[in-house]
Motif scaffolding. Structure first.
Motif, PDB file in Angstrom:
ATOM      1  N   LYS A 238      -4.553  -3.716  -7.172  1.00 30.15           N
ATOM      2  CA  LYS A 238      -5.183  -4.107  -8.441  1.00 30.15           C
ATOM      3  C   LYS A 238      -6.691  -4.341  -8.338  1.00 30.15           C
ATOM      4  O   LYS A 238      -7.407  -4.224  -9.332  1.00 30.15           O
ATOM      5  N   ASP A 239      -7.187  -4.635  -7.154  1.00 27.27           N
ATOM      6  CA  ASP A 239      -8.620  -4.912  -7.011  1.00 27.27           C
ATOM      7  C   ASP A 239      -9.436  -3.674  -6.667  1.00 27.27           C
ATOM      8  O   ASP A 239     -10.664  -3.755  -6.531  1.00 27.27           O
ATOM      9  N   ASN A 240      -8.774  -2.542  -6.518  1.00 25.54           N
ATOM     10  CA  ASN A 240      -9.492  -1.286  -6.291  1.00 25.54           C
ATOM     11  C   ASN A 240     -10.052  -0.813  -7.627  1.00 25.54           C
ATOM     12  O   ASN A 240      -9.290  -0.522  -8.550  1.00 25.54           O
ATOM     13  N   PRO A 241     -11.374  -0.720  -7.789  1.00 27.03           N
ATOM     14  CA  PRO A 241     -11.948  -0.410  -9.101  1.00 27.03           C
ATOM     15  C   PRO A 241     -11.625   0.985  -9.628  1.00 27.03           C
ATOM     16  O   PRO A 241     -11.781   1.245 -10.827  1.00 27.03           O
ATOM     17  N   LYS A 242     -11.165   1.878  -8.762  1.00 22.92           N
ATOM     18  CA  LYS A 242     -10.831   3.226  -9.216  1.00 22.92           C
ATOM     19  C   LYS A 242      -9.398   3.335  -9.741  1.00 22.92           C
ATOM     20  O   LYS A 242      -9.059   4.299 -10.427  1.00 22.92           O
ATOM     21  N   ILE A 243      -8.560   2.379  -9.405  1.00 18.50           N
ATOM     22  CA  ILE A 243      -7.139   2.471  -9.724  1.00 18.50           C
ATOM     23  C   ILE A 243      -6.880   2.166 -11.195  1.00 18.50           C
ATOM     24  O   ILE A 243      -7.409   1.209 -11.757  1.00 18.50           O
ATOM     25  N   ARG A 244      -6.017   3.007 -11.804  1.00 20.54           N
ATOM     26  CA  ARG A 244      -5.478   2.767 -13.137  1.00 20.54           C
ATOM     27  C   ARG A 244      -3.968   2.946 -13.058  1.00 20.54           C
ATOM     28  O   ARG A 244      -3.480   3.815 -12.340  1.00 20.54           O
ATOM     29  N   PHE A 245      -3.253   2.152 -13.821  1.00 22.31           N
ATOM     30  CA  PHE A 245      -1.798   2.231 -13.810  1.00 22.31           C
ATOM     31  C   PHE A 245      -1.297   2.885 -15.090  1.00 22.31           C
ATOM     32  O   PHE A 245      -1.693   2.496 -16.194  1.00 22.31           O
ATOM     33  N   LYS A 246      -0.413   3.872 -14.922  1.00 29.65           N
ATOM     34  CA  LYS A 246       0.176   4.562 -16.065  1.00 29.65           C
ATOM     35  C   LYS A 246       1.160   3.652 -16.794  1.00 29.65           C
ATOM     36  O   LYS A 246       1.548   2.600 -16.293  1.00 29.65           O
ATOM     37  N   GLU A 247       1.575   4.102 -17.988  1.00 24.54           N
ATOM     38  CA  GLU A 247       2.404   3.248 -18.836  1.00 24.54           C
ATOM     39  C   GLU A 247       3.737   2.913 -18.185  1.00 24.54           C
ATOM     40  O   GLU A 247       4.318   1.861 -18.446  1.00 24.54           O
ATOM     41  N   SER A 248       4.240   3.782 -17.296  1.00 24.92           N
ATOM     42  CA  SER A 248       5.510   3.503 -16.616  1.00 24.92           C
ATOM     43  C   SER A 248       5.418   2.236 -15.772  1.00 24.92           C
ATOM     44  O   SER A 248       6.392   1.490 -15.645  1.00 24.92           O
ATOM     45  N   ILE A 249       4.255   1.995 -15.196  1.00 26.47           N
ATOM     46  CA  ILE A 249       4.042   0.779 -14.415  1.00 26.47           C
ATOM     47  C   ILE A 249       3.702  -0.395 -15.325  1.00 26.47           C
ATOM     48  O   ILE A 249       4.165  -1.526 -15.100  1.00 26.47           O
ATOM     49  N   LYS A 250       2.945  -0.152 -16.371  1.00 22.85           N
ATOM     50  CA  LYS A 250       2.627  -1.231 -17.314  1.00 22.85           C
ATOM     51  C   LYS A 250       3.889  -1.791 -17.961  1.00 22.85           C
ATOM     52  O   LYS A 250       3.980  -2.995 -18.233  1.00 22.85           O
ATOM     53  N   LYS A 251       4.883  -0.935 -18.194  1.00 21.69           N
ATOM     54  CA  LYS A 251       6.150  -1.411 -18.756  1.00 21.69           C
ATOM     55  C   LYS A 251       6.827  -2.399 -17.815  1.00 21.69           C
ATOM     56  O   LYS A 251       7.417  -3.398 -18.256  1.00 21.69           O
ATOM     57  N   VAL A 252       6.772  -2.122 -16.519  1.00 21.97           N
ATOM     58  CA  VAL A 252       7.343  -3.034 -15.532  1.00 21.97           C
ATOM     59  C   VAL A 252       6.621  -4.378 -15.579  1.00 21.97           C
ATOM     60  O   VAL A 252       7.247  -5.445 -15.561  1.00 21.97           O
TER      61      VAL A 252
END
Length: 260
Positions: A238-252
């Motif tokens: 989560k602290d890596n500034p390049k990382i984004r999470f897709k909706e499949s992970i946001k649902k979790v």
């Protein structure tokens, strides 16, 4: 993680998606596009690998839109359709559009794209789909798509040519997505998207991949992406500034009342 509006699918990446082809030679077992085509009887599991050009879509006239256009979303760019893809992209770019090019990168293809589209470099982001650093894993799930080594060469080439680069680790194909991130993030100028495998068993059934080995590996992959393992992965990345999470992970995260 900052709370944000939850978008879904390609809407997380672009305002518009365009394609001109039905079918794809990559033969990905989990492919959502083939599952849709087979479900609606436009293709069969056997004919999905036949790349059929829709010339009406190919020759459409583009207008400048607000936001980004994603190409492709229902097939890949391969040596077979490369000539058509270059003209299609030029038609979009020549009227001022910003374009997101999404591909499991073939080195021959990306070299040609970099060369042919150089006049539009500032309007292009390449997003490379790489779900594992293990070429055997990639070959099992994405039978004819390029190896990891070729995908890495492609990323390095596009980066060296001065284009904006991004990466999609969706779907993750094993439990080592951090290996992909660690090996390639220095060549990524924009974002790295992480996402789960969606609807794996149902797509395998529609696409005709129900042999015992595939179903066993599917169960293993689903277990690798359990809620607790996804939450632990998010905590590490989560602290890596390049990382984004897709909706499949946001649902979790939403299901477990974790802010993002």
């Amino acid at each position: 993680m900052k709370e944000e509006k939850l978008n879904f699918g390609t809407r997380e990446w672009a305002e518009k998606t365009v394609n001109f082809q039905s079918g794809c030679k990559n033969s990905c077992k989990y492919c959502f596009s083939s599952a849709i085509a087979i479900r609606f009887k436009r293709k069969t599991p056997e004919t999905w690998v036949n790349e059929e050009i829709n010339h009406k879509s190919l020759n459409q006239k583009f207008k400048k839109i607000q936001g980004r256009i994603m190409y492709p979303s229902m097939h890949d760019i391969t040596p077979t359709n490369l000539h058509y893809s270059i003209q299609f992209l030029k038609n979009m770019l020549s009227v001022g559009n910003e374009v997101l090019i999404v591909t499991k990168p073939n080195l021959e293809v990306v070299k040609a794209l970099c060369s042919e589209l150089v006049d539009y470099k500032d309007k292009i982001i390449f997003r490379f789909t790489i779900g594992s650093t293990d070429s055997e894993v990639l070959k099992f799930w994405e039978k004819v798509a390029p190896s990891y080594e070729e995908r890495k060469q492609s990323v390095v080439h596009v980066f060296a040519k001065g284009y904006q680069t991004s990466m999609s680790c969706e779907p993750m194909l094993d439990d080592n997505v951090e290996g992909v991130v660690n090996e390639l993030q220095e060549y990524i100028t924009e974002t790295i998207w992480i996402g789960k495998m969606n609807f794996l068993k149902s797509r395998l059934a529609i696409n005709g991949h129900v042999d015992s080995l595939t179903l066993k590996k599917a169960d293993e992959l689903i277990a690798m992406q359990s809620d607790d393992k996804i939450i632990a992965l998010v905590e590490r990345l989560k602290d890596n500034p390049k990382i984004r999470f897709k909706e499949s992970i946001k649902k979790v995260l939403l299901k477990n009342d974790i802010a993002f």
